[in-house]
Design an enzyme around this catalytic site. Structure first.
Site, PDB file in Angstrom:
ATOM      1  N   THR A 126      21.510 -18.285   9.638  1.00 31.13           N
ATOM      2  CA  THR A 126      20.702 -17.374   9.084  1.00 31.13           C
ATOM      3  C   THR A 126      20.224 -16.411  10.284  1.00 31.13           C
ATOM      4  OG1 THR A 126      18.472 -16.836   8.315  1.00 31.13           O
ATOM      5  CG2 THR A 126      18.913 -19.117   9.426  1.00 31.13           C
ATOM      6  N   ASP A 127      19.846 -15.188   9.859  1.00 31.68           N
ATOM      7  CA  ASP A 127      19.395 -14.078  10.891  1.00 31.68           C
ATOM      8  C   ASP A 127      17.969 -14.587  11.432  1.00 31.68           C
ATOM      9  OD1 ASP A 127      18.123 -13.551   8.559  1.00 31.68           O
ATOM     10  OD2 ASP A 127      18.605 -11.413   8.320  1.00 31.68           O
ATOM     11  N   GLU A 128      17.352 -15.492  10.549  1.00 36.05           N
ATOM     12  CA  GLU A 128      15.884 -16.018  11.162  1.00 36.05           C
ATOM     13  C   GLU A 128      16.061 -16.571  12.281  1.00 36.05           C
ATOM     14  OE1 GLU A 128      13.408 -17.426   7.900  1.00 36.05           O
ATOM     15  OE2 GLU A 128      14.655 -16.556   6.431  1.00 36.05           O
ATOM     16  N   TYR A 130      11.513 -24.076   9.578  1.00 34.39           N
ATOM     17  CA  TYR A 130      13.073 -23.673   9.041  1.00 34.39           C
ATOM     18  C   TYR A 130      13.959 -22.901  10.119  1.00 34.39           C
ATOM     19  CZ  TYR A 130      16.709 -20.984   6.668  1.00 34.39           C
ATOM     20  OH  TYR A 130      17.715 -20.596   6.526  1.00 34.39           O
ATOM     21  N   LYS A 164      17.279 -24.211  12.121  1.00 30.11           N
ATOM     22  CA  LYS A 164      18.554 -24.084  11.656  1.00 30.11           C
ATOM     23  C   LYS A 164      19.362 -23.301  13.293  1.00 30.11           C
ATOM     24  CE  LYS A 164      20.795 -22.772   8.553  1.00 30.11           C
ATOM     25  NZ  LYS A 164      21.738 -23.452   7.849  1.00 30.11           N
TER      26      LYS A 164
END
Length: 329
Positions: free
Chosen positions: A126-128, A154, A158
């Site tokens: 994810t870009d997060e 979260y 990741k």
């Protein structure tokens, strides 16, 4: 005949990816491995289950014995890992399950790939993991070289998984790749995330909760475009590389909500502003130049088209999401 293992395939993006592969590669065998937690549903795979080349196996990627048994029996050539706990609010309330699934589970999959051999392990990230960007700098974008700077349990879990994948490539020469995507939307999206929650609440004339003032910006990627990008990476992408996948469709949350209300002809009085999420990232925006230059991928779906198609899907598939919500109580 190649066998592709899709972990987390009863979820939103994994389910769409399974349909993409079954349609594009009718000679492939697809094995779905999913624990069927709250976000995974066999209803999503109803059509896939009719396909002779599709196999569903219930199991948890954090269960080493189950994973090794799966690899021993099914002997996948390619593994694509969608299995993850992915809701930021849930990670704030209970970080432990995110560490178990997203970090330990990924590590177990990597060990199984080493033990049984594989031509490609692909980690869907994810870009997060990059943190966020300021609202007043629209010229800034995440690239594959942007440092990891997580904001929630979260995104930290990741990022931890991504680092494990890269370590297994460097230490063990395991053939891996990683993709980091912007926010997805489309069919089969679990109705706790922004777009499906707003659609289903609006259809039921319920309040639409919007964090803060709704000014947080997300780069929206239609799920079919994402599936095509992953397909290109696992077949043609360079081993050991990270590829950013972005939609070039940046929108403020409040503008997304208002677009949904307009499409459904519902009043904006349904919007209900609520206390902002702790550590809420301001803006995500991806520069997808690398995957575009190397693999020729560009998103095909503009937001206006994608959101209209998504709303129509939820209108046409009310049984799916009402059943999903009823199971959650």
């Amino acid at each position: 005949m190649k066998t592709i293992l899709v972990t987390g395939g009863a979820g939103f993006i994994g389910g769409n990816f399974i349909y993409h592969i079954l349609e594009k590669y009718p000679e492939y065998k697809v094995v779905c491995f999913d624990a069927l937690t709250y976000a995974g549903h066999t209803e999503t795979l109803a059509e896939a289950l009719k396909n002779k080349n599709f196999i569903f196996v219930k199991g948890d990627i954090a269960d080493r014995a189950a994973v090794y048994d799966l690899f021993s029996r099914r002997k996948p050539d390619i593994a694509v890992n969608f299995a993850a706990e992915s809701h930021v609010d849930r990670s704030i309330a209970d970080p432990g399950i995110f560490l178990r699934t997203n970090v330990a589970g990924t590590g177990i999959l990597l060990d199984a790939c080493r033990e049984y051999g594989i031509t490609r392990f692909h980690q869907v990230s994810t870009d997060e993991v990059y943190g966020d960007l300021p609202l007043d700098r629209p010229d800034l974008f995440f690239t594959e070289e942007t440092p990891l700077h997580t904001s929630s349990p979260y995104s930290a879990s990741k990022a931890g998984a991504d680092l494990l994948v890269q370590a297994y490539f460097r230490t063990y020469k395991l053939p891996v790749s990683i993709s980091r995507c912007s926010n997805n939307y489309g069919p089969f999206h679990f109705p706790e995330k922004l777009i499906p929650l707003m659609i289903t609440n609006a259809m039921n004339n319920k309040p639409l909760p919007v964090y803060g003032e709704g000014v947080n910006v997300r780069d929206w990627l239609y799920v079919e475009d994402h599936c095509e990008a992953i397909d290109l990476i696992i077949h043609s992408g360079r081993v050991g590389e990270v590829y950013n996948i972005g939609g070039h469709n940046e929108r403020r949350n409040i503008d997304v909500v208002k677009a949904i209300l307009a499409e459904l002809k519902k009043p904006e009085s349904l919007i209900q502003y609520v206390t902002d999420r702790p550590g809420h990232d301001l803006r995500y925006a991806i520069d997808p130049s690398k995957i575009s230059n190397e693999l020729g991928w560009l998103p095909k779906t503009k937001f206006e088209e994608g959101i209209s198609r998504t709303i129509q899907w939820y209108i046409s598939n009310k049984d799916w999401w009402t059943n999903v919500l009823e199971k959650q109580g």
